[in-house]
Design an enzyme around this catalytic site. Structure first.
Site, PDB file in Angstrom:
ATOM      1  CE  LYS A 117      -3.100   2.398   2.871  1.00  0.00           C
ATOM      2  NZ  LYS A 117      -4.802   2.258   3.743  1.00  0.00           N
ATOM      3  CD  GLU A 161       9.503  -6.053   7.114  1.00  0.00           C
ATOM      4  OE1 GLU A 161       8.692  -4.498   6.597  1.00  0.00           O
ATOM      5  OE2 GLU A 161       8.976  -6.628   8.627  1.00  0.00           O
ATOM      6  N   GLY A 181      -4.895  -2.457   5.259  1.00  0.00           N
ATOM      7  CA  GLY A 181      -4.373  -3.387   4.201  1.00  0.00           C
ATOM      8  C   GLY A 181      -4.568  -4.338   4.344  1.00  0.00           C
ATOM      9  NE  ARG A 182      -6.089  -4.267  10.826  1.00  0.00           N
ATOM     10  CZ  ARG A 182      -6.018  -2.672  11.059  1.00  0.00           C
ATOM     11  NH1 ARG A 182      -4.395  -2.168  10.129  1.00  0.00           N
ATOM     12  NH2 ARG A 182      -5.993  -1.755  11.751  1.00  0.00           N
ATOM     13  CD  GLU A 184      -1.505  -5.181  11.381  1.00  0.00           C
ATOM     14  OE1 GLU A 184      -0.738  -5.344  11.066  1.00  0.00           O
ATOM     15  OE2 GLU A 184      -2.620  -4.157  10.598  1.00  0.00           O
ATOM     16  CG  HIS A 218      -4.136 -35.999  17.054  1.00  0.00           C
ATOM     17  ND1 HIS A 218      -4.137 -37.147  17.255  1.00  0.00           N
ATOM     18  CD2 HIS A 218      -4.864 -36.014  15.697  1.00  0.00           C
ATOM     19  CE1 HIS A 218      -4.893 -37.877  17.335  1.00  0.00           C
ATOM     20  NE2 HIS A 218      -6.050 -37.144  16.046  1.00  0.00           N
ATOM     21  CE  LYS A 229       6.020  -0.899   9.670  1.00  0.00           C
ATOM     22  NZ  LYS A 229       4.497  -0.513   8.793  1.00  0.00           N
TER      23      LYS A 229
HETATM   24  O1  F6P Z   1       2.184  -4.407   9.909  1.00  0.00           O
HETATM   25  C1  F6P Z   1       1.747  -3.487   9.530  1.00  0.00           C
HETATM   26  C2  F6P Z   1       1.540  -3.058   8.404  1.00  0.00           C
HETATM   27  O2  F6P Z   1       0.943  -1.541   8.014  1.00  0.00           O
HETATM   28  C3  F6P Z   1       0.016  -3.359   8.160  1.00  0.00           C
HETATM   29  O3  F6P Z   1      -1.580  -3.328   8.308  1.00  0.00           O
HETATM   30  C4  F6P Z   1      -0.136  -3.996   6.761  1.00  0.00           C
HETATM   31  O4  F6P Z   1      -0.575  -4.793   5.809  1.00  0.00           O
HETATM   32  C5  F6P Z   1       1.464  -4.207   5.856  1.00  0.00           C
HETATM   33  O5  F6P Z   1       2.243  -3.664   6.816  1.00  0.00           O
HETATM   34  C6  F6P Z   1       1.633  -3.723   5.046  1.00  0.00           C
HETATM   35  O6  F6P Z   1       2.344  -2.856   4.333  1.00  0.00           O
HETATM   36  P1  F6P Z   1       1.710  -2.570   3.212  1.00  0.00           P
HETATM   37  O7  F6P Z   1       0.587  -2.939   2.117  1.00  0.00           O
HETATM   38  O8  F6P Z   1       2.123  -0.596   3.054  1.00  0.00           O
HETATM   39  O9  F6P Z   1       3.762  -2.948   2.658  1.00  0.00           O
END
Ligand code: F6P
Length: 546
Positions: A206, A212, A267-268, A353, A384, A512
Protein backbone atom coordinates in the site's frame (compact mmCIF):
# COMPACT_ATOMS: atom_id res chain seq x y z
CA UNK A 1 -17.69 9.60 24.82
CA UNK A 2 -18.76 7.62 27.89
CA UNK A 3 -16.86 4.39 28.30
CA UNK A 4 -19.07 1.45 27.43
CA UNK A 5 -18.49 -0.22 30.80
CA UNK A 6 -20.25 2.68 32.54
CA UNK A 7 -23.53 2.01 30.73
CA UNK A 8 -26.43 0.22 32.41
CA UNK A 9 -26.36 -2.31 29.55
CA UNK A 10 -22.80 -3.32 30.42
CA UNK A 11 -23.61 -3.52 34.09
CA UNK A 12 -26.67 -5.64 33.39
CA UNK A 13 -24.44 -8.06 31.52
CA UNK A 14 -21.92 -8.15 34.36
CA UNK A 15 -24.70 -9.06 36.78
CA UNK A 16 -26.09 -11.56 34.30
CA UNK A 17 -22.72 -13.31 34.04
CA UNK A 18 -22.75 -13.85 37.80
CA UNK A 19 -25.84 -15.95 37.25
CA UNK A 20 -24.75 -17.55 33.99
CA UNK A 21 -21.42 -18.64 35.47
CA UNK A 22 -23.44 -21.21 37.43
CA UNK A 23 -25.27 -22.50 34.35
CA UNK A 24 -24.16 -25.52 32.32
CA UNK A 25 -25.00 -25.72 28.62
CA UNK A 26 -25.97 -29.36 29.15
CA UNK A 27 -28.89 -28.17 31.25
CA UNK A 28 -29.81 -25.50 28.74
CA UNK A 29 -30.00 -28.11 25.99
CA UNK A 30 -32.03 -30.40 28.23
CA UNK A 31 -34.46 -27.62 29.07
CA UNK A 32 -34.80 -26.22 25.54
CA UNK A 33 -35.53 -28.88 22.92
CA UNK A 34 -35.67 -26.24 20.18
CA UNK A 35 -32.42 -24.57 21.24
CA UNK A 36 -30.45 -25.38 18.08
CA UNK A 37 -33.33 -24.30 15.88
CA UNK A 38 -33.68 -20.98 17.69
CA UNK A 39 -29.96 -20.41 17.91
CA UNK A 40 -28.95 -20.91 14.32
CA UNK A 41 -29.22 -18.68 11.31
CA UNK A 42 -28.33 -18.62 7.64
CA UNK A 43 -26.95 -15.89 5.40
CA UNK A 44 -25.03 -15.67 2.14
CA UNK A 45 -24.64 -19.44 1.85
CA UNK A 46 -23.37 -19.87 5.43
CA UNK A 47 -25.11 -21.71 8.22
CA UNK A 48 -24.24 -20.56 11.73
CA UNK A 49 -25.03 -22.65 14.78
CA UNK A 50 -24.53 -20.63 17.96
CA UNK A 51 -26.46 -22.88 20.30
CA UNK A 52 -23.34 -24.17 22.05
CA UNK A 53 -22.77 -20.98 23.99
CA UNK A 54 -23.20 -20.18 27.65
CA UNK A 55 -26.10 -18.00 26.69
CA UNK A 56 -29.86 -17.83 27.06
CA UNK A 57 -32.40 -15.67 25.28
CA UNK A 58 -31.85 -13.19 28.07
CA UNK A 59 -28.09 -13.18 27.39
CA UNK A 60 -28.63 -12.45 23.72
CA UNK A 61 -31.15 -9.77 24.50
CA UNK A 62 -28.72 -8.05 26.87
CA UNK A 63 -25.84 -8.38 24.41
CA UNK A 64 -27.87 -6.80 21.64
CA UNK A 65 -28.95 -4.03 23.99
CA UNK A 66 -25.26 -3.38 24.57
CA UNK A 67 -24.67 -3.35 20.80
CA UNK A 68 -27.45 -0.81 20.44
CA UNK A 69 -26.11 1.29 23.32
CA UNK A 70 -22.75 1.36 21.51
CA UNK A 71 -24.60 2.45 18.35
CA UNK A 72 -23.42 -0.43 16.22
CA UNK A 73 -26.21 0.29 13.74
CA UNK A 74 -25.27 3.97 13.45
CA UNK A 75 -21.58 3.24 13.00
CA UNK A 76 -22.38 0.59 10.44
CA UNK A 77 -24.29 3.21 8.45
CA UNK A 78 -21.41 5.64 8.78
CA UNK A 79 -19.00 3.08 7.43
CA UNK A 80 -21.18 2.28 4.41
CA UNK A 81 -21.78 6.01 3.85
CA UNK A 82 -18.04 6.64 3.50
CA UNK A 83 -17.65 8.78 6.62
CA UNK A 84 -14.13 9.11 7.98
CA UNK A 85 -14.62 6.57 10.76
CA UNK A 86 -10.88 5.87 10.85
CA UNK A 87 -10.48 9.00 12.91
CA UNK A 88 -6.78 8.82 13.76
CA UNK A 89 -5.86 8.69 10.08
CA UNK A 90 -8.87 10.77 8.97
CA UNK A 91 -9.97 8.19 6.41
CA UNK A 92 -13.10 6.43 5.30
CA UNK A 93 -13.24 2.64 5.72
CA UNK A 94 -14.67 1.28 2.53
CA UNK A 95 -13.53 -2.22 1.71
CA UNK A 96 -17.25 -2.80 1.16
CA UNK A 97 -17.08 -0.49 -1.88
CA UNK A 98 -14.52 -2.80 -3.51
CA UNK A 99 -17.09 -5.59 -3.66
CA UNK A 100 -20.19 -3.46 -4.13
CA UNK A 101 -21.61 -5.54 -6.95
CA UNK A 102 -24.85 -3.55 -6.86
CA UNK A 103 -22.88 -0.53 -8.05
CA UNK A 104 -24.95 1.63 -5.72
CA UNK A 105 -23.02 4.93 -5.52
CA UNK A 106 -20.74 5.10 -2.48
CA UNK A 107 -19.51 8.58 -1.71
CA UNK A 108 -16.22 9.59 -0.15
CA UNK A 109 -15.99 13.33 0.46
CA UNK A 110 -18.89 13.84 -1.95
CA UNK A 111 -17.49 11.82 -4.87
CA UNK A 112 -18.75 8.41 -5.95
CA UNK A 113 -15.85 5.94 -5.72
CA UNK A 114 -17.52 3.24 -7.81
CA UNK A 115 -16.29 4.41 -11.23
CA UNK A 116 -12.68 4.24 -10.02
CA UNK A 117 -13.24 0.89 -8.32
CA UNK A 118 -14.73 -0.51 -11.51
CA UNK A 119 -11.91 1.00 -13.54
CA UNK A 120 -9.26 -0.88 -11.57
CA UNK A 121 -11.32 -4.07 -11.68
CA UNK A 122 -11.48 -3.77 -15.47
CA UNK A 123 -7.72 -3.38 -15.67
CA UNK A 124 -7.29 -6.42 -13.41
CA UNK A 125 -9.63 -8.39 -15.66
CA UNK A 126 -7.73 -7.39 -18.76
CA UNK A 127 -4.32 -8.06 -17.26
CA UNK A 128 -5.20 -11.41 -15.66
CA UNK A 129 -6.87 -12.59 -18.87
CA UNK A 130 -3.80 -11.66 -20.88
CA UNK A 131 -1.39 -13.38 -18.53
CA UNK A 132 -3.55 -16.50 -18.27
CA UNK A 133 -3.96 -16.68 -22.03
CA UNK A 134 -0.21 -16.33 -22.55
CA UNK A 135 -0.71 -12.99 -24.33
CA UNK A 136 1.36 -11.12 -21.77
CA UNK A 137 4.84 -12.31 -22.49
CA UNK A 138 8.11 -12.19 -20.65
CA UNK A 139 11.19 -10.41 -21.98
CA UNK A 140 12.17 -13.36 -24.14
CA UNK A 141 8.68 -13.82 -25.55
CA UNK A 142 7.65 -16.72 -23.31
CA UNK A 143 4.35 -16.88 -21.38
CA UNK A 144 4.21 -16.48 -17.60
CA UNK A 145 4.20 -19.73 -15.63
CA UNK A 146 4.83 -18.43 -12.11
CA UNK A 147 3.64 -15.36 -10.26
CA UNK A 148 5.55 -14.29 -7.16
CA UNK A 149 3.69 -11.87 -4.91
CA UNK A 150 6.08 -9.82 -2.80
CA UNK A 151 4.25 -8.18 0.07
CA UNK A 152 3.71 -8.53 3.80
CA UNK A 153 0.83 -8.33 6.30
CA UNK A 154 -2.32 -7.34 4.47
CA UNK A 155 -0.43 -7.29 1.19
CA UNK A 156 0.35 -10.98 1.59
CA UNK A 157 -1.89 -12.87 3.97
CA UNK A 158 -5.20 -12.26 2.17
CA UNK A 159 -4.20 -13.27 -1.36
CA UNK A 160 -2.13 -16.14 0.03
CA UNK A 161 -5.00 -17.44 2.13
CA UNK A 162 -7.52 -17.12 -0.73
CA UNK A 163 -5.23 -18.67 -3.36
CA UNK A 164 -4.70 -21.66 -1.09
CA UNK A 165 -8.39 -21.89 -0.23
CA UNK A 166 -9.27 -21.86 -3.93
CA UNK A 167 -6.58 -24.32 -5.02
CA UNK A 168 -9.21 -26.53 -6.72
CA UNK A 169 -10.05 -23.60 -9.00
CA UNK A 170 -6.45 -22.87 -9.95
CA UNK A 171 -5.25 -23.47 -13.46
CA UNK A 172 -1.97 -25.18 -14.11
CA UNK A 173 -0.39 -21.81 -14.86
CA UNK A 174 0.34 -19.31 -13.64
CA UNK A 175 1.17 -20.80 -10.26
CA UNK A 176 1.07 -18.33 -7.32
CA UNK A 177 3.93 -17.97 -4.82
CA UNK A 178 4.21 -15.62 -1.87
CA UNK A 179 7.29 -14.02 -0.39
CA UNK A 180 6.84 -11.89 2.71
CA UNK A 181 9.61 -12.38 5.27
CA UNK A 182 12.71 -10.18 5.00
CA UNK A 183 14.66 -13.32 5.87
CA UNK A 184 16.50 -13.94 2.59
CA UNK A 185 15.67 -17.62 2.92
CA UNK A 186 12.06 -16.92 1.99
CA UNK A 187 12.94 -15.35 -1.34
CA UNK A 188 15.81 -17.72 -2.05
CA UNK A 189 13.72 -20.84 -1.44
CA UNK A 190 10.84 -19.45 -3.50
CA UNK A 191 13.03 -18.62 -6.47
CA UNK A 192 14.70 -22.04 -6.48
CA UNK A 193 13.35 -23.83 -9.48
CA UNK A 194 11.74 -20.73 -11.02
CA UNK A 195 12.78 -19.53 -14.46
CA UNK A 196 13.20 -15.73 -14.72
CA UNK A 197 11.97 -15.78 -18.31
CA UNK A 198 8.54 -17.13 -17.23
CA UNK A 199 8.20 -15.46 -13.82
CA UNK A 200 6.13 -12.39 -13.04
CA UNK A 201 6.63 -10.43 -9.81
CA UNK A 202 3.86 -8.46 -8.18
CA UNK A 203 5.26 -5.96 -5.71
CA UNK A 204 2.30 -5.40 -3.42
CA UNK A 205 2.54 -2.63 -0.87
CA UNK A 206 0.00 0.00 0.00
CA UNK A 207 2.71 2.44 1.03
CA UNK A 208 5.54 1.09 -1.13
CA UNK A 209 7.90 1.90 1.72
CA UNK A 210 7.66 -1.28 3.81
CA UNK A 211 11.19 -2.43 4.56
CA UNK A 212 10.61 -6.16 4.10
CA UNK A 213 8.78 -5.77 0.81
CA UNK A 214 11.14 -3.26 -0.73
CA UNK A 215 14.17 -5.34 0.28
CA UNK A 216 12.65 -8.47 -1.26
CA UNK A 217 11.57 -6.55 -4.36
CA UNK A 218 15.09 -5.19 -4.94
CA UNK A 219 16.64 -8.64 -4.56
CA UNK A 220 14.03 -10.18 -6.87
CA UNK A 221 14.76 -7.46 -9.41
CA UNK A 222 18.46 -8.28 -9.23
CA UNK A 223 17.72 -12.00 -9.71
CA UNK A 224 15.64 -11.21 -12.77
CA UNK A 225 18.10 -8.78 -14.32
CA UNK A 226 20.98 -11.21 -13.68
CA UNK A 227 18.97 -14.05 -15.16
CA UNK A 228 17.81 -12.24 -18.28
CA UNK A 229 20.84 -10.03 -18.73
CA UNK A 230 19.02 -6.73 -19.13
CA UNK A 231 17.44 -4.01 -17.02
CA UNK A 232 14.85 -3.68 -19.75
CA UNK A 233 13.39 -7.04 -18.69
CA UNK A 234 11.86 -5.42 -15.57
CA UNK A 235 9.07 -3.98 -17.69
CA UNK A 236 7.77 -7.42 -18.70
CA UNK A 237 8.29 -9.07 -15.32
CA UNK A 238 7.33 -6.56 -12.63
CA UNK A 239 3.98 -5.02 -11.81
CA UNK A 240 3.10 -3.04 -8.71
CA UNK A 241 0.00 -2.80 -6.56
CA UNK A 242 0.06 0.32 -4.43
CA UNK A 243 -1.48 3.65 -3.51
CA UNK A 244 1.88 5.37 -3.94
CA UNK A 245 2.60 6.06 -7.64
CA UNK A 246 5.64 8.19 -6.84
CA UNK A 247 7.45 5.41 -4.99
CA UNK A 248 6.46 2.86 -7.62
CA UNK A 249 8.09 5.00 -10.31
CA UNK A 250 11.12 5.56 -8.11
CA UNK A 251 11.53 1.78 -7.84
CA UNK A 252 11.57 1.52 -11.63
CA UNK A 253 8.11 0.18 -12.36
CA UNK A 254 6.22 2.15 -14.99
CA UNK A 255 2.85 3.34 -13.64
CA UNK A 256 1.34 1.67 -16.70
CA UNK A 257 2.17 -1.54 -14.90
CA UNK A 258 0.75 -0.32 -11.63
CA UNK A 259 -2.65 -1.18 -10.17
CA UNK A 260 -3.86 1.42 -7.74
CA UNK A 261 -6.07 1.44 -4.71
CA UNK A 262 -7.04 4.06 -2.18
CA UNK A 263 -6.25 5.21 1.32
CA UNK A 264 -9.75 4.18 2.41
CA UNK A 265 -8.75 0.52 1.95
CA UNK A 266 -6.99 -0.77 5.06
CA UNK A 267 -4.11 -3.19 4.42
CA UNK A 268 -5.77 -6.06 6.25
CA UNK A 269 -9.02 -5.43 4.37
CA UNK A 270 -7.41 -5.10 0.95
CA UNK A 271 -7.65 -8.50 -0.70
CA UNK A 272 -10.77 -7.23 -2.52
CA UNK A 273 -8.73 -4.51 -4.22
CA UNK A 274 -5.88 -4.92 -6.71
CA UNK A 275 -4.05 -6.59 -3.81
CA UNK A 276 -6.18 -9.55 -4.93
CA UNK A 277 -4.40 -9.63 -8.30
CA UNK A 278 -2.61 -12.94 -7.52
CA UNK A 279 -6.06 -14.44 -6.89
CA UNK A 280 -7.38 -13.27 -10.27
CA UNK A 281 -4.23 -14.60 -11.93
CA UNK A 282 -4.45 -17.97 -10.19
CA UNK A 283 -8.16 -18.72 -10.50
CA UNK A 284 -9.31 -16.34 -13.21
CA UNK A 285 -11.10 -13.02 -12.97
CA UNK A 286 -14.60 -14.56 -13.03
CA UNK A 287 -13.79 -16.51 -9.88
CA UNK A 288 -12.39 -13.36 -8.28
CA UNK A 289 -15.69 -11.66 -9.08
CA UNK A 290 -17.57 -14.53 -7.44
CA UNK A 291 -15.46 -13.98 -4.32
CA UNK A 292 -16.48 -10.31 -4.38
CA UNK A 293 -20.11 -11.32 -4.90
CA UNK A 294 -20.08 -13.61 -1.86
CA UNK A 295 -18.62 -10.84 0.28
CA UNK A 296 -21.18 -8.37 -1.08
CA UNK A 297 -23.99 -10.71 -0.14
CA UNK A 298 -22.66 -10.81 3.42
CA UNK A 299 -22.27 -7.01 3.39
CA UNK A 300 -25.91 -6.64 2.46
CA UNK A 301 -26.89 -9.05 5.20
CA UNK A 302 -24.78 -7.15 7.75
CA UNK A 303 -26.13 -3.81 6.54
CA UNK A 304 -29.82 -4.71 6.55
CA UNK A 305 -30.56 -7.68 8.82
CA UNK A 306 -31.95 -6.92 12.28
CA UNK A 307 -29.32 -7.41 14.94
CA UNK A 308 -31.22 -10.44 16.26
CA UNK A 309 -30.53 -12.32 13.01
CA UNK A 310 -27.33 -10.62 12.01
CA UNK A 311 -24.56 -13.21 11.85
CA UNK A 312 -21.54 -10.88 12.24
CA UNK A 313 -23.26 -9.03 15.09
CA UNK A 314 -24.18 -12.24 16.90
CA UNK A 315 -20.64 -13.59 16.62
CA UNK A 316 -19.17 -10.25 17.62
CA UNK A 317 -21.37 -9.88 20.67
CA UNK A 318 -20.80 -13.46 21.82
CA UNK A 319 -17.09 -12.64 21.60
CA UNK A 320 -17.61 -9.57 23.80
CA UNK A 321 -19.54 -11.75 26.26
CA UNK A 322 -16.62 -14.10 26.80
CA UNK A 323 -13.80 -11.54 26.62
CA UNK A 324 -15.31 -8.93 28.90
CA UNK A 325 -17.55 -10.90 31.22
CA UNK A 326 -16.28 -14.49 31.30
CA UNK A 327 -12.55 -13.73 31.27
CA UNK A 328 -11.56 -15.36 27.95
CA UNK A 329 -8.28 -14.04 26.58
CA UNK A 330 -8.02 -16.01 23.36
CA UNK A 331 -10.22 -17.17 20.51
CA UNK A 332 -9.55 -20.22 18.36
CA UNK A 333 -10.43 -20.51 14.66
CA UNK A 334 -10.54 -24.16 13.66
CA UNK A 335 -11.29 -24.84 10.00
CA UNK A 336 -12.14 -28.42 9.12
CA UNK A 337 -10.91 -28.00 5.58
CA UNK A 338 -7.29 -28.29 4.56
CA UNK A 339 -7.68 -25.61 1.92
CA UNK A 340 -8.50 -23.14 4.72
CA UNK A 341 -5.14 -23.75 6.37
CA UNK A 342 -4.16 -20.07 6.26
CA UNK A 343 -7.54 -18.79 7.41
CA UNK A 344 -6.59 -18.56 11.12
CA UNK A 345 -3.34 -16.72 10.32
CA UNK A 346 -5.23 -14.33 8.06
CA UNK A 347 -7.65 -13.40 10.80
CA UNK A 348 -4.88 -13.26 13.34
CA UNK A 349 -3.85 -10.08 11.56
CA UNK A 350 -7.45 -9.14 10.70
CA UNK A 351 -8.56 -9.27 14.31
CA UNK A 352 -5.43 -8.55 16.35
CA UNK A 353 -4.23 -5.60 14.28
CA UNK A 354 -7.76 -4.20 14.25
CA UNK A 355 -8.83 -4.66 17.84
CA UNK A 356 -5.54 -4.93 19.71
CA UNK A 357 -6.03 -1.40 21.05
CA UNK A 358 -5.81 0.02 24.56
CA UNK A 359 -7.36 3.45 24.11
CA UNK A 360 -10.73 4.58 22.82
CA UNK A 361 -11.21 6.74 19.74
CA UNK A 362 -10.96 9.70 22.15
CA UNK A 363 -7.69 8.53 23.60
CA UNK A 364 -9.02 7.34 26.96
CA UNK A 365 -7.43 4.17 28.30
CA UNK A 366 -9.97 1.34 28.27
CA UNK A 367 -10.57 -0.31 31.64
CA UNK A 368 -11.90 -3.49 29.98
CA UNK A 369 -10.44 -6.09 27.65
CA UNK A 370 -10.50 -5.57 23.89
CA UNK A 371 -9.37 -7.93 21.11
CA UNK A 372 -8.46 -11.50 22.03
CA UNK A 373 -5.41 -13.45 20.96
CA UNK A 374 -6.59 -15.20 17.79
CA UNK A 375 -5.05 -18.49 16.80
CA UNK A 376 -5.80 -21.89 15.35
CA UNK A 377 -5.06 -24.40 12.67
CA UNK A 378 -7.04 -26.90 10.65
CA UNK A 379 -8.73 -29.88 12.23
CA UNK A 380 -7.94 -32.66 12.76
CA UNK A 381 -4.28 -31.75 13.27
CA UNK A 382 -5.18 -29.39 16.08
CA UNK A 383 -7.00 -32.18 17.90
CA UNK A 384 -3.71 -34.00 18.30
CA UNK A 385 -1.89 -30.89 19.44
CA UNK A 386 -3.69 -28.28 21.51
CA UNK A 387 -7.31 -29.43 21.96
CA UNK A 388 -6.35 -31.07 25.25
CA UNK A 389 -6.04 -27.61 26.78
CA UNK A 390 -9.30 -26.43 25.24
CA UNK A 391 -11.08 -29.42 26.77
CA UNK A 392 -9.43 -29.73 30.16
CA UNK A 393 -7.15 -26.75 30.66
CA UNK A 394 -7.90 -23.84 32.96
CA UNK A 395 -8.45 -21.31 30.17
CA UNK A 396 -11.84 -20.63 28.64
CA UNK A 397 -11.30 -20.66 24.87
CA UNK A 398 -14.31 -19.91 22.70
CA UNK A 399 -13.75 -21.64 19.37
CA UNK A 400 -15.11 -21.40 15.85
CA UNK A 401 -15.49 -24.64 13.92
CA UNK A 402 -15.73 -24.11 10.17
CA UNK A 403 -16.57 -26.91 7.74
CA UNK A 404 -17.95 -27.56 4.26
CA UNK A 405 -20.54 -30.28 3.59
CA UNK A 406 -18.72 -31.35 0.46
CA UNK A 407 -15.05 -31.91 -0.13
CA UNK A 408 -13.29 -30.95 -3.34
CA UNK A 409 -11.49 -34.26 -3.00
CA UNK A 410 -14.07 -36.93 -2.25
CA UNK A 411 -12.04 -39.94 -1.26
CA UNK A 412 -13.54 -42.94 0.50
CA UNK A 413 -14.87 -41.94 3.91
CA UNK A 414 -12.32 -39.17 4.57
CA UNK A 415 -14.83 -36.37 4.56
CA UNK A 416 -17.35 -38.22 6.73
CA UNK A 417 -14.57 -38.80 9.25
CA UNK A 418 -13.45 -35.19 9.08
CA UNK A 419 -16.93 -33.90 9.79
CA UNK A 420 -17.59 -36.55 12.43
CA UNK A 421 -14.55 -35.21 14.25
CA UNK A 422 -15.66 -31.63 13.84
CA UNK A 423 -19.15 -32.24 15.26
CA UNK A 424 -17.84 -34.55 17.97
CA UNK A 425 -15.43 -31.93 19.23
CA UNK A 426 -18.13 -29.32 19.59
CA UNK A 427 -20.33 -31.84 21.38
CA UNK A 428 -17.57 -32.95 23.72
CA UNK A 429 -16.62 -29.35 24.49
CA UNK A 430 -20.20 -28.51 25.31
CA UNK A 431 -21.25 -31.63 27.13
CA UNK A 432 -18.10 -32.73 28.91
CA UNK A 433 -18.11 -35.90 31.01
CA UNK A 434 -19.15 -36.02 34.64
CA UNK A 435 -17.18 -37.80 37.34
CA UNK A 436 -19.86 -40.48 37.52
CA UNK A 437 -19.84 -40.99 33.77
CA UNK A 438 -16.08 -41.29 33.82
CA UNK A 439 -16.20 -43.75 36.70
CA UNK A 440 -19.04 -45.83 35.23
CA UNK A 441 -17.26 -46.04 31.89
CA UNK A 442 -14.15 -47.45 33.52
CA UNK A 443 -16.12 -49.94 35.62
CA UNK A 444 -17.91 -51.10 32.47
CA UNK A 445 -14.51 -51.54 30.82
CA UNK A 446 -13.49 -53.88 33.67
CA UNK A 447 -11.41 -51.60 35.92
CA UNK A 448 -11.75 -52.26 39.64
CA UNK A 449 -13.52 -49.65 41.66
CA UNK A 450 -10.39 -48.29 43.42
CA UNK A 451 -8.70 -47.73 40.08
CA UNK A 452 -11.84 -46.15 38.63
CA UNK A 453 -11.99 -43.78 41.62
CA UNK A 454 -8.33 -42.88 41.20
CA UNK A 455 -8.61 -42.13 37.50
CA UNK A 456 -12.07 -40.56 37.37
CA UNK A 457 -10.89 -36.95 38.09
CA UNK A 458 -8.37 -37.24 35.24
CA UNK A 459 -10.99 -38.50 32.85
CA UNK A 460 -13.70 -36.07 33.83
CA UNK A 461 -14.35 -33.09 31.54
CA UNK A 462 -16.15 -30.01 32.84
CA UNK A 463 -17.63 -29.31 29.41
CA UNK A 464 -19.45 -25.99 29.07
CA UNK A 465 -16.76 -24.84 26.63
CA UNK A 466 -18.36 -22.60 24.03
CA UNK A 467 -18.15 -22.94 20.28
CA UNK A 468 -19.80 -21.64 17.14
CA UNK A 469 -20.07 -23.82 14.08
CA UNK A 470 -20.11 -22.30 10.62
CA UNK A 471 -21.05 -24.62 7.78
CA UNK A 472 -21.21 -24.13 4.04
CA UNK A 473 -22.05 -26.41 1.17
CA UNK A 474 -18.53 -26.29 -0.22
CA UNK A 475 -15.57 -23.92 -0.09
CA UNK A 476 -16.21 -21.96 -3.29
CA UNK A 477 -15.15 -18.43 -4.24
CA UNK A 478 -18.62 -17.28 -3.24
CA UNK A 479 -18.87 -18.94 0.16
CA UNK A 480 -15.29 -17.99 0.94
CA UNK A 481 -16.05 -14.34 0.14
CA UNK A 482 -19.03 -14.46 2.49
CA UNK A 483 -17.01 -16.16 5.23
CA UNK A 484 -14.25 -13.54 5.12
CA UNK A 485 -16.77 -10.69 5.17
CA UNK A 486 -18.53 -12.35 8.12
CA UNK A 487 -15.34 -12.14 10.18
CA UNK A 488 -14.54 -8.62 9.00
CA UNK A 489 -17.92 -7.36 10.22
CA UNK A 490 -17.63 -9.31 13.43
CA UNK A 491 -14.39 -7.45 14.12
CA UNK A 492 -16.08 -4.16 13.22
CA UNK A 493 -18.95 -4.84 15.63
CA UNK A 494 -16.59 -5.58 18.50
CA UNK A 495 -14.45 -2.52 17.81
CA UNK A 496 -17.53 -0.32 17.93
CA UNK A 497 -18.67 -1.82 21.23
CA UNK A 498 -15.22 -1.25 22.73
CA UNK A 499 -15.17 2.31 21.38
CA UNK A 500 -11.81 1.80 19.70
CA UNK A 501 -10.58 2.56 16.19
CA UNK A 502 -10.30 -0.83 14.47
CA UNK A 503 -8.73 0.68 11.37
CA UNK A 504 -5.36 2.07 12.39
CA UNK A 505 -2.27 0.18 13.60
CA UNK A 506 0.02 2.54 15.49
CA UNK A 507 1.27 -0.36 17.59
CA UNK A 508 3.51 -1.57 14.77
CA UNK A 509 5.36 1.76 14.48
CA UNK A 510 7.80 1.74 17.39
CA UNK A 511 9.41 -1.58 16.49
CA UNK A 512 9.82 -0.39 12.89
CA UNK A 513 11.52 2.83 14.03
CA UNK A 514 13.89 1.06 16.39
CA UNK A 515 14.75 -1.51 13.70
CA UNK A 516 15.84 1.39 11.50
CA UNK A 517 18.13 2.71 14.25
CA UNK A 518 19.59 -0.72 14.99
CA UNK A 519 20.16 -1.46 11.30
CA UNK A 520 22.29 1.69 11.10
CA UNK A 521 24.34 0.48 14.06
CA UNK A 522 24.77 -2.98 12.55
CA UNK A 523 26.01 -1.37 9.37
CA UNK A 524 28.44 0.76 11.43
CA UNK A 525 29.54 -2.30 13.39
CA UNK A 526 28.86 -0.92 16.89
CA UNK A 527 25.83 -0.56 19.17
CA UNK A 528 24.64 2.97 19.94
CA UNK A 529 24.81 4.38 23.44
CA UNK A 530 21.06 4.59 23.97
CA UNK A 531 20.21 0.93 24.37
CA UNK A 532 19.36 -0.95 27.52
CA UNK A 533 22.01 -3.49 28.54
CA UNK A 534 20.04 -6.43 27.15
CA UNK A 535 19.62 -4.98 23.65
CA UNK A 536 23.23 -3.75 23.62
CA UNK A 537 24.42 -7.20 24.75
CA UNK A 538 22.46 -8.96 22.01
CA UNK A 539 23.86 -6.62 19.39
CA UNK A 540 27.42 -7.13 20.61
CA UNK A 541 26.96 -10.91 20.61
CA UNK A 542 25.70 -10.79 17.03
CA UNK A 543 28.33 -8.34 15.79
CA UNK A 544 31.10 -10.53 17.19
CA UNK A 545 29.89 -13.54 15.22
CA UNK A 546 28.33 -12.39 11.98
O1 F6P B 1 2.10 -4.47 9.90
C1 F6P B 1 1.83 -3.15 9.63
C2 F6P B 1 1.30 -2.93 8.23
O2 F6P B 1 1.15 -1.58 8.05
C3 F6P B 1 -0.01 -3.66 7.95
O3 F6P B 1 -1.12 -3.00 8.40
C4 F6P B 1 0.06 -3.82 6.50
O4 F6P B 1 -0.84 -4.78 6.05
C5 F6P B 1 1.49 -4.19 6.30
O5 F6P B 1 2.20 -3.42 7.25
C6 F6P B 1 2.04 -3.95 4.93
O6 F6P B 1 1.98 -2.62 4.55
P1 F6P B 1 2.18 -2.18 3.05
O7 F6P B 1 1.09 -2.79 2.23
O8 F6P B 1 2.12 -0.69 3.05
O9 F6P B 1 3.51 -2.69 2.59
Amino acid sequence: MALIDTTPQWQALAAHWQRMAQVHMRDLFAREPDRAKRMSADAAGLHLDYAKHIATDETLKLLLELARAAEVEGWRERMFAGEHINSTEDRAVLHVALRNRSNRPILVDGADVMPEVNGVLNRMRDFSNRVRAGDWQGFTGRPINDVVNIGIGGSNLGPKMVCTALTPYQSEAPRPHFVSNVDGTHLAETLKGLDPSTTLFIVASKTFTTQETMTNARSARQWLVDGLGSDAAVRNHFVAVSTNAEKVTEFGIDTENMFGFWDWVGGRYSLWSAIGLPIALAVGFERFEELLAGAHEMDEHFRTAPLEQNLPVLLGMLGVWYIDFAGAATHAILPYDQYLEHFPAYFQQGDMESNGKHVTRDGARVPYHTGPVVWGQPGTDGQHAFYQLIHQGTELIPSDFIAPAKSHNPMGDHHAKLLANCFAQTEALMRGRTLEEARDGMLAAGLDSAEADRLAPQRQFDGNRPSSTILMEQVTPRTLGALIALYEHKIFTQGIVWGINSFDQWGVELGKQLAGVILGEIEDGKPGADHDSSTAGLLEWYLARR
